[in-house]
Scaffold this active site. Sequence first.
Site, mmCIF file in Angstrom:
data_model
loop_
_atom_site.group_PDB
_atom_site.id
_atom_site.type_symbol
_atom_site.label_atom_id
_atom_site.label_comp_id
_atom_site.label_asym_id
_atom_site.label_seq_id
_atom_site.Cartn_x
_atom_site.Cartn_y
_atom_site.Cartn_z
ATOM 1 N N ASP A 130 -14.738 -27.372 18.795
ATOM 2 C CA ASP A 130 -14.904 -26.419 20.150
ATOM 3 C C ASP A 130 -16.231 -26.093 20.603
ATOM 4 O OD1 ASP A 130 -11.854 -26.344 21.095
ATOM 5 O OD2 ASP A 130 -11.969 -25.567 18.954
ATOM 6 N N LYS A 134 -21.238 -21.746 26.855
ATOM 7 C CA LYS A 134 -21.789 -20.699 27.442
ATOM 8 C C LYS A 134 -22.450 -20.038 26.388
ATOM 9 C CE LYS A 134 -18.460 -20.381 31.324
ATOM 10 N NZ LYS A 134 -17.229 -19.722 31.550
ATOM 11 N N THR A 204 -11.666 -40.177 17.416
ATOM 12 C CA THR A 204 -10.801 -39.086 17.509
ATOM 13 C C THR A 204 -10.295 -38.957 18.960
ATOM 14 O OG1 THR A 204 -12.269 -37.381 18.192
ATOM 15 C CG2 THR A 204 -12.184 -37.807 15.767
ATOM 16 N N GLU A 207 -12.721 -37.080 21.156
ATOM 17 C CA GLU A 207 -14.035 -38.164 21.410
ATOM 18 C C GLU A 207 -13.856 -38.914 22.593
ATOM 19 O OE1 GLU A 207 -14.587 -40.346 17.827
ATOM 20 O OE2 GLU A 207 -16.437 -41.437 18.489
HETATM 21 C C1 LIG Z 1 -12.231 -29.956 20.526
HETATM 22 S S1 LIG Z 1 -10.870 -30.110 19.258
HETATM 23 C C2 LIG Z 1 -11.272 -31.566 18.112
HETATM 24 C C3 LIG Z 1 -10.081 -32.164 17.654
HETATM 25 C C4 LIG Z 1 -10.388 -33.324 16.889
HETATM 26 N N1 LIG Z 1 -11.296 -33.209 15.578
HETATM 27 C C5 LIG Z 1 -10.889 -34.509 17.694
HETATM 28 O O1 LIG Z 1 -11.980 -34.818 17.539
HETATM 29 O O2 LIG Z 1 -10.177 -34.827 18.406
HETATM 30 C C6 LIG Z 1 -11.401 -28.678 18.193
HETATM 31 C C7 LIG Z 1 -10.385 -28.425 17.173
HETATM 32 O O3 LIG Z 1 -10.894 -27.544 16.059
HETATM 33 C C8 LIG Z 1 -9.907 -26.487 15.864
HETATM 34 N N2 LIG Z 1 -10.473 -25.298 15.519
HETATM 35 C C9 LIG Z 1 -11.363 -24.415 16.086
HETATM 36 N N3 LIG Z 1 -11.728 -23.610 15.304
HETATM 37 C C10 LIG Z 1 -11.121 -23.664 13.915
HETATM 38 C C11 LIG Z 1 -11.004 -23.096 12.889
HETATM 39 N N4 LIG Z 1 -11.879 -21.859 12.637
HETATM 40 N N5 LIG Z 1 -10.427 -23.891 11.813
HETATM 41 C C12 LIG Z 1 -9.895 -24.881 11.999
HETATM 42 N N6 LIG Z 1 -9.757 -25.597 13.184
HETATM 43 C C13 LIG Z 1 -10.397 -25.118 14.027
HETATM 44 C C14 LIG Z 1 -9.227 -26.460 17.274
HETATM 45 O O4 LIG Z 1 -7.918 -25.760 17.372
HETATM 46 C C15 LIG Z 1 -9.222 -27.832 18.036
HETATM 47 O O5 LIG Z 1 -8.016 -28.684 17.473
#
Ligand SMILES: C[S@@+](CC[C@H](N)C(=O)[O-])C[C@H]1O[C@@H](n2cnc3c(N)ncnc32)[C@H](O)[C@@H]1O
Length: 224
Positions: A130, A134, A204, A207
């Site tokens: 994520d 900001k 992914t 992506e």
């Molecule tokens: C933008 S998504 C991307 C998901 C995947 N890697 C992809 O590229 O499709 C980021 C993911 O990281 C997870 N995430 C965020 N903080 C995390 C944490 N502290 N531990 C494990 N997962 C986390 C979120 O729940 C989310 O599913």
Amino acid sequence: MSDPHGPIRSYGRIKSRPIKPLQAGLLDTLLPRIAVPPGPFDPRALRPGAAEVWLEIGFGGGEHLAQQAARRPDALFLAAEPFLNGVASALRHIDALGLDNVRLHASDARDLLAALPDASLDRIFILFPDPWPKTRHHKRGLIQDEVAAELARVLKPGGRLRFATDWRDYAGWTLERMLRSGRFDWTAQGAGDWRGVPADHVTTRYETKRLGDCAPVFLEFARH
Ligand SMILES: C[S@@+](CC[C@H](N)C(=O)[O-])C[C@H]1O[C@@H](n2cnc3c(N)ncnc32)[C@H](O)[C@@H]1O
């Protein structure tokens, strides 16, 4: 929801749309069988004889995780994701491919890191975390100095870490924190090494959405 890391959550929702019956069934039956144990544990004890132990942090829908695990049946894959719909989706892939080398932590990866012994992993993937673009939200980004130190602690010397993002500032932010930890080398020799898609990458779901402000950047680090 209470957060053991204090008020700072690095992820958004932990559940969105209703979970389909097949996936809900897998949450009840498969997840308890392949969940990592609570408390500190040695991953080598989970799969004695595993050639390597890899970790994916924030695996989203689990497509990359499942494909990598299918390619490397000799390796054990640990994976953390707090988003329940993502965990359910990953279970469907794991079940469909009949994978027996994946263990899940359906929660915050920082707790999983804390439970691992020093130098217990060969490879880590953090793909499109994520972005929190900001400025006032930067502290919510997963990559902070403490997390970089933890990643270095759990990786073996020579172990590799792949970070990908399509947000320019997050690439720079991460590079800065990984390098100033003093524990990682950035393996790039030239621009092609961060702009090009690594040969063993699996595209992914996030992506493909192209939500960022630049083309995907892949940063490869080696722990020294
Ligand atoms: C933008 S998504 C991307 C998901 C995947 N890697 C992809 O590229 O499709 C980021 C993911 O990281 C997870 N995430 C965020 N903080 C995390 C944490 N502290 N531990 C494990 N997962 C986390 C979120 O729940 C989310 O599913």
